[in-house]
Scaffold this motif. Structure first.
Motif, mmCIF file in Angstrom:
data_model
loop_
_atom_site.group_PDB
_atom_site.id
_atom_site.type_symbol
_atom_site.label_atom_id
_atom_site.label_comp_id
_atom_site.label_asym_id
_atom_site.label_seq_id
_atom_site.Cartn_x
_atom_site.Cartn_y
_atom_site.Cartn_z
ATOM 1 N N VAL A 172 0.844 -1.210 0.000
ATOM 2 C CA VAL A 172 0.000 0.000 0.000
ATOM 3 C C VAL A 172 0.871 1.249 0.000
ATOM 4 O O VAL A 172 0.620 2.207 -0.753
ATOM 5 C CB VAL A 172 -0.954 -0.008 1.215
ATOM 6 C CG1 VAL A 172 -1.609 1.362 1.388
ATOM 7 C CG2 VAL A 172 -2.017 -1.083 1.057
ATOM 8 N N LEU A 173 1.916 1.251 0.837
ATOM 9 C CA LEU A 173 2.799 2.424 0.927
ATOM 10 C C LEU A 173 3.494 2.687 -0.401
ATOM 11 O O LEU A 173 3.537 3.838 -0.876
ATOM 12 C CB LEU A 173 3.832 2.197 2.035
ATOM 13 C CG LEU A 173 4.856 3.322 2.238
ATOM 14 C CD1 LEU A 173 4.163 4.610 2.662
ATOM 15 C CD2 LEU A 173 5.909 2.910 3.265
ATOM 16 N N MET A 174 4.039 1.629 -1.016
ATOM 17 C CA MET A 174 4.740 1.789 -2.291
ATOM 18 C C MET A 174 3.847 2.361 -3.383
ATOM 19 O O MET A 174 4.206 3.317 -4.079
ATOM 20 C CB MET A 174 5.294 0.433 -2.751
ATOM 21 C CG MET A 174 6.581 0.009 -2.112
ATOM 22 S SD MET A 174 7.162 -1.505 -2.874
ATOM 23 C CE MET A 174 7.265 -1.026 -4.589
ATOM 24 N N VAL A 175 2.664 1.772 -3.528
ATOM 25 C CA VAL A 175 1.760 2.209 -4.603
ATOM 26 C C VAL A 175 1.217 3.602 -4.307
ATOM 27 O O VAL A 175 1.036 4.420 -5.221
ATOM 28 C CB VAL A 175 0.614 1.189 -4.781
ATOM 29 C CG1 VAL A 175 -0.319 1.637 -5.895
ATOM 30 C CG2 VAL A 175 1.173 -0.191 -5.094
ATOM 31 N N LEU A 176 0.975 3.901 -3.039
ATOM 32 C CA LEU A 176 0.475 5.219 -2.658
ATOM 33 C C LEU A 176 1.483 6.309 -3.007
ATOM 34 O O LEU A 176 1.106 7.397 -3.464
ATOM 35 C CB LEU A 176 0.170 5.243 -1.157
ATOM 36 C CG LEU A 176 -0.794 6.323 -0.649
ATOM 37 C CD1 LEU A 176 -2.133 6.218 -1.356
ATOM 38 C CD2 LEU A 176 -0.978 6.188 0.856
ATOM 39 N N ILE A 177 2.767 6.022 -2.814
ATOM 40 C CA ILE A 177 3.804 6.990 -3.180
ATOM 41 C C ILE A 177 3.774 7.248 -4.677
ATOM 42 O O ILE A 177 3.861 8.402 -5.136
ATOM 43 C CB ILE A 177 5.199 6.477 -2.740
ATOM 44 C CG1 ILE A 177 5.316 6.488 -1.216
ATOM 45 C CG2 ILE A 177 6.305 7.333 -3.353
ATOM 46 C CD1 ILE A 177 6.572 5.833 -0.688
ATOM 47 N N SER A 178 3.628 6.181 -5.474
ATOM 48 C CA SER A 178 3.568 6.348 -6.935
ATOM 49 C C SER A 178 2.380 7.208 -7.347
ATOM 50 O O SER A 178 2.496 8.075 -8.223
ATOM 51 C CB SER A 178 3.482 4.976 -7.611
ATOM 52 O OG SER A 178 4.632 4.200 -7.367
ATOM 53 N N VAL A 179 1.223 6.976 -6.721
ATOM 54 C CA VAL A 179 0.023 7.749 -7.049
ATOM 55 C C VAL A 179 0.197 9.212 -6.635
ATOM 56 O O VAL A 179 -0.163 10.132 -7.381
ATOM 57 C CB VAL A 179 -1.215 7.130 -6.368
ATOM 58 C CG1 VAL A 179 -2.435 8.029 -6.565
ATOM 59 C CG2 VAL A 179 -1.502 5.749 -6.947
ATOM 60 N N CYS A 180 0.757 9.445 -5.449
ATOM 61 C CA CYS A 180 0.966 10.821 -4.977
ATOM 62 C C CYS A 180 1.924 11.581 -5.887
ATOM 63 O O CYS A 180 1.758 12.794 -6.099
ATOM 64 C CB CYS A 180 1.500 10.806 -3.540
ATOM 65 S SG CYS A 180 0.279 10.306 -2.322
ATOM 66 N N LEU A 181 2.915 10.891 -6.431
ATOM 67 C CA LEU A 181 3.835 11.543 -7.361
ATOM 68 C C LEU A 181 3.138 11.936 -8.664
ATOM 69 O O LEU A 181 3.531 12.901 -9.315
ATOM 70 C CB LEU A 181 5.024 10.626 -7.658
ATOM 71 C CG LEU A 181 6.033 10.439 -6.515
ATOM 72 C CD1 LEU A 181 7.084 9.399 -6.886
ATOM 73 C CD2 LEU A 181 6.704 11.770 -6.158
ATOM 74 N N ILE A 182 2.108 11.183 -9.038
ATOM 75 C CA ILE A 182 1.325 11.544 -10.233
ATOM 76 C C ILE A 182 0.524 12.818 -9.981
ATOM 77 O O ILE A 182 0.385 13.669 -10.870
ATOM 78 C CB ILE A 182 0.379 10.386 -10.625
ATOM 79 C CG1 ILE A 182 1.170 9.172 -11.124
ATOM 80 C CG2 ILE A 182 -0.614 10.840 -11.694
ATOM 81 C CD1 ILE A 182 1.855 9.356 -12.452
ATOM 82 N N THR A 183 -0.012 12.977 -8.769
ATOM 83 C CA THR A 183 -0.889 14.123 -8.474
ATOM 84 C C THR A 183 -0.159 15.457 -8.550
ATOM 85 O O THR A 183 -0.808 16.508 -8.658
ATOM 86 C CB THR A 183 -1.526 13.975 -7.085
ATOM 87 O OG1 THR A 183 -0.494 13.938 -6.080
ATOM 88 C CG2 THR A 183 -2.353 12.707 -6.989
ATOM 89 N N ARG A 184 1.159 15.453 -8.490
ATOM 90 C CA ARG A 184 1.913 16.715 -8.543
ATOM 91 C C ARG A 184 2.200 17.160 -9.973
ATOM 92 O O ARG A 184 2.732 18.242 -10.195
ATOM 93 C CB ARG A 184 3.245 16.571 -7.791
ATOM 94 C CG ARG A 184 4.050 15.366 -8.201
ATOM 95 C CD ARG A 184 5.400 15.281 -7.499
ATOM 96 N NE ARG A 184 6.352 16.202 -8.060
ATOM 97 C CZ ARG A 184 7.032 15.982 -9.196
ATOM 98 N NH1 ARG A 184 6.835 14.870 -9.884
ATOM 99 N NH2 ARG A 184 7.874 16.873 -9.643
ATOM 100 N N LEU A 185 1.819 16.360 -10.971
ATOM 101 C CA LEU A 185 2.162 16.631 -12.359
ATOM 102 C C LEU A 185 1.110 17.502 -13.047
ATOM 103 O O LEU A 185 -0.064 17.471 -12.699
ATOM 104 C CB LEU A 185 2.319 15.325 -13.137
ATOM 105 C CG LEU A 185 3.398 14.347 -12.648
ATOM 106 C CD1 LEU A 185 3.390 13.091 -13.492
ATOM 107 C CD2 LEU A 185 4.768 15.010 -12.652
ATOM 108 N N SER A 186 1.573 18.244 -14.038
ATOM 109 C CA SER A 186 0.682 19.018 -14.900
ATOM 110 C C SER A 186 0.592 18.334 -16.257
ATOM 111 O O SER A 186 1.592 17.875 -16.792
ATOM 112 C CB SER A 186 1.221 20.438 -15.082
ATOM 113 O OG SER A 186 1.299 21.117 -13.848
ATOM 114 N N PHE A 187 -0.619 18.295 -16.813
ATOM 115 C CA PHE A 187 -0.845 17.665 -18.117
ATOM 116 C C PHE A 187 -1.312 18.755 -19.085
ATOM 117 O O PHE A 187 -2.463 19.184 -19.032
ATOM 118 C CB PHE A 187 -1.885 16.551 -18.006
ATOM 119 C CG PHE A 187 -1.451 15.423 -17.102
ATOM 120 C CD1 PHE A 187 -0.784 14.326 -17.614
ATOM 121 C CD2 PHE A 187 -1.699 15.471 -15.730
ATOM 122 C CE1 PHE A 187 -0.377 13.294 -16.790
ATOM 123 C CE2 PHE A 187 -1.301 14.447 -14.902
ATOM 124 C CZ PHE A 187 -0.635 13.355 -15.425
ATOM 125 N N CYS A 188 -0.405 19.179 -19.953
ATOM 126 C CA CYS A 188 -0.718 20.321 -20.806
ATOM 127 C C CYS A 188 -0.785 19.975 -22.286
ATOM 128 O O CYS A 188 -1.060 20.848 -23.110
ATOM 129 C CB CYS A 188 0.304 21.438 -20.585
ATOM 130 S SG CYS A 188 2.011 20.918 -20.890
#
Length: 329
Positions: free
Chosen positions: A162-178
């Motif tokens: 859970v911790l590993m996958v949660l870190i991956s998801v949180c890193l996605i939330t900081r991205l901008s999609f332009c």
């Protein structure tokens, strides 16, 4: 926030951080995919029936209430969850042309699919540890492998996954999609998703995580499993009685088959990632995700003597109950 434009490659300026939708390209360029969807339905049904049968057998038969079968039950549960997290949504998207998926749904799908794939790997590693102790340290097995220790090991695996996958998801939330919002995969895959943000965001932490995750989820467990079987092979040479050696080998056969089914296709696909054409890669990755949950219960029922006996008992009871209910009063 504005809605997605008719062209999934274009997006409004207001949607630059969190777009309302992504577009899953999936099998869009692959011909005759209707037959593959029929195959997916078949695989999903077999996965549900087979793994439910394994879980029911372990729950009902008290002879299977051993520490080892805690890990087997957990593997069957993980298989059901992985198939359910992936296949129904996949069929819904591509059979009914619902390839637009909202931002939140995409990240939720990513979290659960990767969580259950990670747990598959960890479960196989736990089963390898069980076989290592059983064959190399048979006199200490019941002291080292207890219900409590197996539950603690399984719980720690879930928490770490859970911790590993949660870190991956949180890193996605900081991205901008332009720019493009088209995900070149059959679900919200981590790599294709963060690469969409590469032109307008710093994706170095995501790249680092995408390098770390396979090492922890695939390569380290594989190294442990291979090392454990080297120790097991060495221990088998010290067994003097052929029947004892054969019995020990039989206890490892089912686990080795599960390991081969899960690890070899994934490692093969990722090793040749840049060589395999995109469509072939997507099909291959989808097969590596959906086939192990279907094959795992079949292997256990056919290859594990304890479970074969338990399965026969369950089927006999079911037949007797059906005969009893069918008799006229």
């Amino acid at each position: 926030m504005s809605s997605l434009t008719s062209d999934p490659n274009q997006t409004d300026v207001n949607d630059i951080i969190r777009p309302p939708y992504f577009f899953i390209s999936g099998f869009i360029a692959v011909p005759d995919m209707k037959y593959y969807y029929i195959f997916l339905c078949f695989v999903y049904i077999i996965s549900l029936v087979g793994n439910t049968f394994v879980m029911t057998g372990i729950y009902v038969d008290r002879s299977l209430h051993s520490p080892k079968y805690i890990a087997v039950f957990n593997l069957a549960f993980t298989d059901v969850c992985e198939s359910t997290a992936l296949v129904p949504k996949l069929l819904d998207m591509f059979l009914f042309s619902r390839q637009l998926i909202s931002y939140d749904q995409c990240l939720t799908s990513l979290f659960f699919v990767f969580l259950f794939i990670t747990m598959q790997s960890f479960n196989l590693t736990i089963l390898s540890y069980d076989r290592l102790v059983a064959i190399c340290y048979p006199l200490r097995y019941h002291m080292m492998i207890t219900h409590r220790s197996m539950l603690q090991l399984t719980g720690a695996a879930w928490a770490f996954a859970v911790l590993m996958v949660l870190i991956s998801v949180c890193l996605i939330t900081r991205l901008s999609f332009c720019r493009s919002l088209v995900i070149n995969s059959y679900f919200c895959d981590h790599g294709p998703l963060f690469r969409l943000a590469a032109p307008c965001s710093n994706v170095v932490p995501n790249i680092a995580m995408s390098e770390i995750n396979p090492c922890i989820v695939l390569y380290l467990p594989m190294i442990f499993i291979i090392s454990s079987y080297i120790c097991i092979t060495h221990a088998l040479f010290t067994v003097t009685l052929p029947q004892d050696r054969l019995r020990a080998i039989k206890t490892c056969t089912s686990h080795l088959i599960l390991v081969a089914i899960f690890y070899l296709p994934i490692i093969f696909t990722y090793s040749l990632y840049t060589i395999i054409p995109t469509n072939a890669r997507i099909i291959n990755l989808s097969l590596t995700s959906i086939l192990p949950p279907m094959l795992n219960p079949i292997v256990y029922v056919l290859k594990t003597e304890e479970f074969k006996v338990s399965a026969k008992k369950m089927l006999r009871r079911g037949a007797q109950r059906a005969v009893t209910q069918g008799k006229p009063t």
